[in-house]
Enzyme design. Sequence first.
Site, short mmCIF file in Angstrom:
data_model
loop_
_atom_site.label_atom_id
_atom_site.label_comp_id
_atom_site.label_asym_id
_atom_site.label_seq_id
_atom_site.Cartn_x
_atom_site.Cartn_y
_atom_site.Cartn_z
NE ARG A 121 -4.03 -2.05 1.93
CZ ARG A 121 -3.93 -3.08 2.75
NH1 ARG A 121 -3.04 -3.08 3.71
NH2 ARG A 121 -4.76 -4.10 2.61
CE LYS A 143 -0.63 13.34 -15.10
NZ LYS A 143 -0.95 13.85 -16.45
CD GLU A 185 6.95 15.56 -22.98
OE1 GLU A 185 6.19 16.53 -22.77
OE2 GLU A 185 6.53 14.39 -23.09
CE LYS A 227 5.09 16.94 -14.64
NZ LYS A 227 5.30 15.70 -15.32
CD GLU A 237 -4.08 15.57 -16.19
OE1 GLU A 237 -2.90 15.27 -16.01
OE2 GLU A 237 -4.76 15.17 -17.15
NE ARG A 241 0.52 16.39 -13.42
CZ ARG A 241 1.20 15.63 -12.58
NH1 ARG A 241 0.89 15.62 -11.30
NH2 ARG A 241 2.18 14.86 -13.01
CG ASN A 245 -1.78 15.51 -20.90
OD1 ASN A 245 -0.81 14.79 -21.03
ND2 ASN A 245 -2.64 15.39 -19.90
CG HIS A 248 0.97 14.65 -24.16
ND1 HIS A 248 1.65 15.83 -24.38
CD2 HIS A 248 1.81 13.87 -23.43
CE1 HIS A 248 2.83 15.77 -23.79
NE2 HIS A 248 2.96 14.59 -23.21
CG HIS A 252 -1.10 9.68 -25.09
ND1 HIS A 252 -1.74 10.16 -23.98
CD2 HIS A 252 0.22 9.75 -24.81
CE1 HIS A 252 -0.83 10.51 -23.07
NE2 HIS A 252 0.36 10.27 -23.55
CG HIS A 265 6.01 9.91 -24.67
ND1 HIS A 265 4.64 9.81 -24.82
CD2 HIS A 265 6.21 10.98 -23.85
CE1 HIS A 265 4.05 10.77 -24.12
NE2 HIS A 265 4.98 11.50 -23.52
P1 NAD Z 1 12.75 5.25 -22.05
O1 NAD Z 1 12.57 5.17 -20.60
O2 NAD Z 1 12.29 4.10 -22.88
O3 NAD Z 1 14.28 5.54 -22.35
C1 NAD Z 1 14.71 5.65 -23.67
C2 NAD Z 1 15.91 4.75 -24.00
O4 NAD Z 1 17.08 5.38 -23.49
C3 NAD Z 1 15.85 3.39 -23.37
O5 NAD Z 1 16.34 2.44 -24.27
C4 NAD Z 1 16.80 3.52 -22.18
O6 NAD Z 1 17.36 2.29 -21.79
C5 NAD Z 1 17.84 4.44 -22.72
N1 NAD Z 1 18.57 5.22 -21.77
C6 NAD Z 1 18.12 5.78 -20.63
N2 NAD Z 1 19.04 6.56 -20.08
C7 NAD Z 1 20.13 6.51 -20.89
C8 NAD Z 1 21.40 7.14 -20.87
N3 NAD Z 1 21.71 8.05 -19.94
N4 NAD Z 1 22.27 6.83 -21.85
C9 NAD Z 1 21.93 5.96 -22.85
N5 NAD Z 1 20.73 5.37 -22.93
C10 NAD Z 1 19.83 5.65 -21.97
O7 NAD Z 1 12.02 6.55 -22.66
P2 NAD Z 1 11.79 8.03 -22.07
O8 NAD Z 1 11.66 8.88 -23.26
O9 NAD Z 1 12.74 8.37 -21.03
O10 NAD Z 1 10.36 7.92 -21.35
C11 NAD Z 1 9.20 7.68 -22.08
C12 NAD Z 1 8.14 7.23 -21.11
O11 NAD Z 1 7.87 8.26 -20.16
C13 NAD Z 1 6.82 6.91 -21.77
O12 NAD Z 1 6.36 5.67 -21.29
C14 NAD Z 1 5.90 8.02 -21.32
O13 NAD Z 1 4.57 7.61 -21.23
C15 NAD Z 1 6.46 8.35 -19.99
N6 NAD Z 1 6.15 9.71 -19.53
C16 NAD Z 1 5.66 9.84 -18.29
C17 NAD Z 1 5.39 11.10 -17.80
C18 NAD Z 1 4.93 11.27 -16.38
O14 NAD Z 1 4.54 12.38 -16.01
N7 NAD Z 1 4.99 10.25 -15.57
C19 NAD Z 1 5.61 12.24 -18.59
C20 NAD Z 1 6.13 12.04 -19.86
C21 NAD Z 1 6.40 10.77 -20.34
N1 GLY Z 2 3.43 14.80 -18.36
C1 GLY Z 2 2.20 15.38 -17.97
C2 GLY Z 2 1.99 15.45 -16.51
O1 GLY Z 2 2.83 15.06 -15.73
O2 GLY Z 2 0.97 15.89 -16.08
#
Ligand code: NAD
Ligand code: GLY
Length: 362
Positions: A121, A143, A185, A227, A237, A241, A245, A248, A252, A265
Site C-alpha cells: 500500500r 504520475k 517536452e 512542472k 489534474e 495540469r 498534455n 498529447h 498518444h 514518446h
Molecule cells: P525510455 O525510458 O524508454 O528511455 C529511452 C531509452 O534510453 C531506453 O532504451 C533507455 O534504456 C535508454 N537510456 C536511458 N538513459 C540513458 C542514458 N543516460 N544513456 C543511454 N541510454 C539511456 O524513454 P523516455 O523517453 O525516457 O520515457 C518515455 C516514457 O515516459 C513513456 O512511457 C511516457 O509515457 C512516460 N512519460 C511519463 C510522464 C509522467 O509524467 N509520468 C511524462 C512524460 C512521459
Molecule cells: N506529463 C504530464 C503530466 O505530468 O501531467
Amino acid sequence: MTIKDVIVSTPGGQYPIHIGPGHLEKLAQSVPADASALVVITNPTVDHLYGQRVRQSLAQTGKPISTLQLPDGELYKDWKTLNLIFDHLLGLRLDRRTVIVALGGGVIGDMAGFAAAVYMRGIRFIQVPTTLLAQVDSSVGGKTAVNHPLGKNMIGAFYQPIAVVIDTTVLESLPAREISAGLAEVVKYGLIMDETFFDWCCEHAQQLRAGDPALLGQAISRSCEFKAKVVSLDERETGLRATLNLGHTFAHAIEAGLGYGQWLHGEAVGCGLVLAAALSQRTLGMPLAQVQRVRSVVQDIGCPIHAPRLLGMDQWLSLMRSDKKAQAGEIKFVLMPTIGQAVICSADQADVQAVLSEHAAP
Ligand code: NAD
Ligand code: GLY
C-alpha cells in the site's frame, strides 16, 4: 538562465529536485535514515552505464542493496513486467521501509513509481532520471503507470517520490534521437506557459539538439520549475495540469496506433505540438506565423512534423476518444490562443480531419 534545485509542494508534502553534474555520487544523501533496504530498479542498458556508480554511492548508507533489471523499452511497460518488481520485492521479503531507486528513463520511472505506490500500500521511492525526457518531465509530479493494449498509461496512480536526483552528465551517453524526443517536452513548457522561454528554445534549438551541456542544464532546471509550479497547484489534474498534455491527444494516438515503441514518446509529442498548433489556428485563431514557428522549432530539435499515414481517420478518432481527457466520448484538446497560453477545449471534427490530412506524411 541559471541551474538551480527546485522544490515540488503537494498536499501530501514537499520534495526536492536536485539538478547538476555529479549528483549520482551524492545519491546517498537523499536516502532516509530509517530505510531498511534499497532496491535499484533499472534496465540492462542503464545498469551497464550507471548501475555501478549508483550502487557505490548508495553503499555509503550501509543499507542492503539489490538491483532488478527490467527489459528495456516501452513495449515492456506493462502489467507483466510490473509484476517482476513485486516478485523481486516479495522474494526478498522486503518490508515497508524499503526504498526504491528508479534508475532510468520514463519507462523505468513510471513503472518503479507505480510499484512503489502499491507495494504494501505504498513505500518510498527516489527518481533518478537518466533521459532528457525523464529529467524535464516524467520524473517530476508523481504520475506513475503502465500501458494497457487499449490505451497508454491507463493503469496507474498519482504517487510522489521523496526526491528527484538529476545528474546532468548522464545525458552524454544518450542517443541523439532521445535528446530530440526530450526537447519536445521542453518546447512544450514554453508553448503552454512562457513565450520568452519558447523564444529561448527557438534561439538555441540547434545547440540543444547537439547536446550542449550548459544549455541542457538550463533547459532542465527551467522545465522542472514549470512542472513543479503546475503540479504544486494541481497535483491530481483537476484542471491546470491537463495543459501539460499539449500535443498529447495526438501523440498518444500515434503511439498506440503504430504500436508502442515505434515512435519515441517525445517524437510523438513533437509531432503532436505541430498538429495542436495547426488545430489552434483553426479553432482559436492562433496566428499563422506562430503556427509556423512551432513547426520550425519542432523540426530544428529533430522531431517529426508529419503525422504517420497508416492511421485512418476512424482509427485516429477512436484512439483519441480513449484519451484520459475525453469526456463522455467527446475528445478534448489542449490548444493555444497564442504562444505561452493553453486552454482545454473541444474542436470540430472537420477541423481535426483537415489538420491530419494537411500534415500527413508525404
Ligand atoms: P525510455 O525510458 O524508454 O528511455 C529511452 C531509452 O534510453 C531506453 O532504451 C533507455 O534504456 C535508454 N537510456 C536511458 N538513459 C540513458 C542514458 N543516460 N544513456 C543511454 N541510454 C539511456 O524513454 P523516455 O523517453 O525516457 O520515457 C518515455 C516514457 O515516459 C513513456 O512511457 C511516457 O509515457 C512516460 N512519460 C511519463 C510522464 C509522467 O509524467 N509520468 C511524462 C512524460 C512521459
Ligand atoms: N506529463 C504530464 C503530466 O505530468 O501531467
